[in-house]
Design a protein around this motif. Sequence first.
Motif, PDB file in Angstrom:
ATOM      1  N   LEU A  24       0.828  -1.214   0.000  1.00 41.69           N
ATOM      2  CA  LEU A  24       0.000   0.000   0.000  1.00 41.69           C
ATOM      3  C   LEU A  24       0.858   1.258   0.000  1.00 41.69           C
ATOM      4  N   GLU A  25       1.980   1.214   0.765  1.00 38.82           N
ATOM      5  CA  GLU A  25       2.879   2.376   0.798  1.00 38.82           C
ATOM      6  C   GLU A  25       3.473   2.635  -0.586  1.00 38.82           C
ATOM      7  N   GLN A  26       3.842   1.525  -1.261  1.00 44.40           N
ATOM      8  CA  GLN A  26       4.421   1.692  -2.605  1.00 44.40           C
ATOM      9  C   GLN A  26       3.382   2.264  -3.570  1.00 44.40           C
ATOM     10  N   ALA A  27       2.134   1.768  -3.446  1.00 43.93           N
ATOM     11  CA  ALA A  27       1.060   2.256  -4.322  1.00 43.93           C
ATOM     12  C   ALA A  27       0.822   3.742  -4.077  1.00 43.93           C
ATOM     13  N   LEU A  28       0.846   4.150  -2.794  1.00 46.37           N
ATOM     14  CA  LEU A  28       0.631   5.562  -2.450  1.00 46.37           C
ATOM     15  C   LEU A  28       1.761   6.425  -3.003  1.00 46.37           C
ATOM     16  N   GLU A  29       3.012   5.922  -2.870  1.00 46.26           N
ATOM     17  CA  GLU A  29       4.163   6.666  -3.396  1.00 46.26           C
ATOM     18  C   GLU A  29       4.022   6.881  -4.901  1.00 46.26           C
ATOM     19  N   LEU A  30       3.595   5.793  -5.589  1.00 40.63           N
ATOM     20  CA  LEU A  30       3.439   5.874  -7.043  1.00 40.63           C
ATOM     21  C   LEU A  30       2.367   6.896  -7.419  1.00 40.63           C
ATOM     22  N   LYS A  31       1.229   6.858  -6.719  1.00 38.15           N
ATOM     23  CA  LYS A  31       0.130   7.802  -6.997  1.00 38.15           C
ATOM     24  C   LYS A  31       0.580   9.233  -6.733  1.00 38.15           C
ATOM     25  N   THR A  32       1.319   9.448  -5.632  1.00 36.05           N
ATOM     26  CA  THR A  32       1.791  10.800  -5.311  1.00 36.05           C
ATOM     27  C   THR A  32       2.738  11.289  -6.401  1.00 36.05           C
ATOM     28  N   ALA A  33       3.632  10.395  -6.844  1.00 40.05           N
ATOM     29  CA  ALA A  33       4.575  10.768  -7.909  1.00 40.05           C
ATOM     30  C   ALA A  33       3.808  11.104  -9.190  1.00 40.05           C
ATOM     31  N   MET A  34       2.761  10.313  -9.480  1.00 39.69           N
ATOM     32  CA  MET A  34       1.959  10.570 -10.691  1.00 39.69           C
ATOM     33  C   MET A  34       1.281  11.929 -10.607  1.00 39.69           C
ATOM     34  N   LEU A  35       0.730  12.241  -9.423  1.00 44.03           N
ATOM     35  CA  LEU A  35       0.038  13.505  -9.218  1.00 44.03           C
ATOM     36  C   LEU A  35       0.990  14.676  -9.444  1.00 44.03           C
ATOM     37  N   ARG A  36       2.210  14.563  -8.892  1.00 40.55           N
ATOM     38  CA  ARG A  36       3.200  15.632  -9.046  1.00 40.55           C
ATOM     39  C   ARG A  36       3.601  15.773 -10.517  1.00 40.55           C
ATOM     40  N   GLU A  37       3.719  14.631 -11.188  1.00 44.61           N
ATOM     41  CA  GLU A  37       4.108  14.649 -12.602  1.00 44.61           C
ATOM     42  C   GLU A  37       3.024  15.342 -13.442  1.00 44.61           C
ATOM     43  N   VAL A  38       1.754  14.978 -13.172  1.00 44.17           N
ATOM     44  CA  VAL A  38       0.648  15.590 -13.931  1.00 44.17           C
ATOM     45  C   VAL A  38       0.620  17.096 -13.662  1.00 44.17           C
ATOM     46  N   ASP A  39       0.821  17.480 -12.392  1.00 46.24           N
ATOM     47  CA  ASP A  39       0.835  18.901 -12.029  1.00 46.24           C
ATOM     48  C   ASP A  39       1.963  19.623 -12.773  1.00 46.24           C
ATOM     49  N   HIS A  40       3.144  19.000 -12.770  1.00 47.09           N
ATOM     50  CA  HIS A  40       4.310  19.571 -13.420  1.00 47.09           C
ATOM     51  C   HIS A  40       4.063  19.752 -14.921  1.00 47.09           C
ATOM     52  N   ARG A  41       3.504  18.678 -15.549  1.00 52.51           N
ATOM     53  CA  ARG A  41       3.212  18.729 -16.997  1.00 52.51           C
ATOM     54  C   ARG A  41       2.202  19.824 -17.300  1.00 52.51           C
ATOM     55  N   THR A  42       1.155  19.902 -16.472  1.00 50.37           N
ATOM     56  CA  THR A  42       0.103  20.902 -16.725  1.00 50.37           C
ATOM     57  C   THR A  42       0.702  22.305 -16.649  1.00 50.37           C
ATOM     58  N   ARG A  43       1.520  22.536 -15.611  1.00 50.08           N
ATOM     59  CA  ARG A  43       2.163  23.859 -15.486  1.00 50.08           C
ATOM     60  C   ARG A  43       3.022  24.170 -16.687  1.00 50.08           C
ATOM     61  N   ASN A  44       3.844  23.169 -17.086  1.00 49.42           N
ATOM     62  CA  ASN A  44       4.729  23.397 -18.239  1.00 49.42           C
ATOM     63  C   ASN A  44       3.924  23.653 -19.509  1.00 49.42           C
ATOM     64  N   ASN A  45       2.832  22.901 -19.667  1.00 52.52           N
ATOM     65  CA  ASN A  45       2.021  23.084 -20.875  1.00 52.52           C
ATOM     66  C   ASN A  45       1.387  24.475 -20.912  1.00 52.52           C
ATOM     67  N   LEU A  46       0.918  24.939 -19.749  1.00 49.34           N
ATOM     68  CA  LEU A  46       0.338  26.292 -19.695  1.00 49.34           C
ATOM     69  C   LEU A  46       1.420  27.333 -19.997  1.00 49.34           C
ATOM     70  N   GLN A  47       2.623  27.097 -19.464  1.00 46.84           N
ATOM     71  CA  GLN A  47       3.735  27.998 -19.717  1.00 46.84           C
ATOM     72  C   GLN A  47       4.068  28.020 -21.208  1.00 46.84           C
ATOM     73  N   LEU A  48       4.000  26.823 -21.837  1.00 45.86           N
ATOM     74  CA  LEU A  48       4.271  26.718 -23.275  1.00 45.86           C
ATOM     75  C   LEU A  48       3.248  27.524 -24.075  1.00 45.86           C
ATOM     76  N   ILE A  49       1.979  27.422 -23.685  1.00 45.02           N
ATOM     77  CA  ILE A  49       0.922  28.174 -24.372  1.00 45.02           C
ATOM     78  C   ILE A  49       1.201  29.680 -24.258  1.00 45.02           C
ATOM     79  N   CYS A  50       1.588  30.123 -23.049  1.00 41.63           N
ATOM     80  CA  CYS A  50       1.901  31.548 -22.846  1.00 41.63           C
ATOM     81  C   CYS A  50       3.083  31.969 -23.726  1.00 41.63           C
TER      82      CYS A  50
END
Length: 226
Positions: A24-50
């Motif tokens: 369960l800890e590993q699954a949570l770590e993976l989900k947290t990493a995914m969330l941060r990655e999606v957040d990072h990508r979204t920010r970068n994509n918005l920055q790219l649009i700007c």
Amino acid sequence: MSDLAARRQREARAEALEARVRTLEQALELKTAMLREVDHRTRNNLQLICSLMLLQSRRLQDEAARRAVRTTLERVNAVAAVQRHLLQGEDPRRLDVANIVRDLASDLAAATGRSEIAVRLELEPVALPSASAAPFSLVVNELLGNALKHAFPGERAGLVSIGLRGTAGGAVLSVVDDGVGMSGHTPGLGLTIVELLCQQLRAKLAIAPGPPGVQATVRLADEPPG
Ligand SMILES: Nc1ncnc2c1ncn2[C@@H]1O[C@H](COP(=O)(O)OP(=O)(O)OP(=O)(O)O)[C@@H](O)[C@H]1O
Ligand SMILES: [Mg+2]
């Protein structure tokens, strides 16, 4: 059951439990990493649009077209400001919009290049439902953008004050300038966006057109937009 058999059974159960906790800890770590990655990508994509819009605006000869692209860039940037703060608080379901207002004010004031216009912030921490944050950010962008663009024509000096405070049922935002006032002006796209978003936020909008100066007040109820 003998004592030995009972002990073995307890040990086996404890091991199984430990293994389950590790999984369960590993699954949570993976989900947290995914969330941060999606957040990072979204920010970068918005920055790219700007960045794309900035490049486009620089290539335009026509002043009106250039202004339209810049205004759209500022609107996308207002949404990007929300994304930048989304994962910073403890609970991503609520956002302290005071931080967003601070970011926007410094971006917009810097973009004017007008040192004779002062921007004063009186902001209390106000946590809004995160679904309200992007529309709220756009409302601030339009009202502050208007004060900076229209209130002080020529080289007129002045002050824009932005206030934010929490109330029992929600929050109150005010954007007040001591410029020329806006009596007799018809709403353009900016104020139309403000009206539509205030409806969506179930907020009460009041604009005193002056002169002297424009006073805009937005009263928000603490419930997410439908
Ligand atoms: N704080 C202000 N001081 C003086 N005039 C204002 C102020 N806010 C708005 N106005 C006047 O009201 C008009 C309508 O504002 P609105 O934001 O709807 O359109 P805009 O700023 O002209 O264009 P857009 O926001 O779409 O880029 C403005 O053109 C301006 O003349
Ligand atoms: Mg405007």
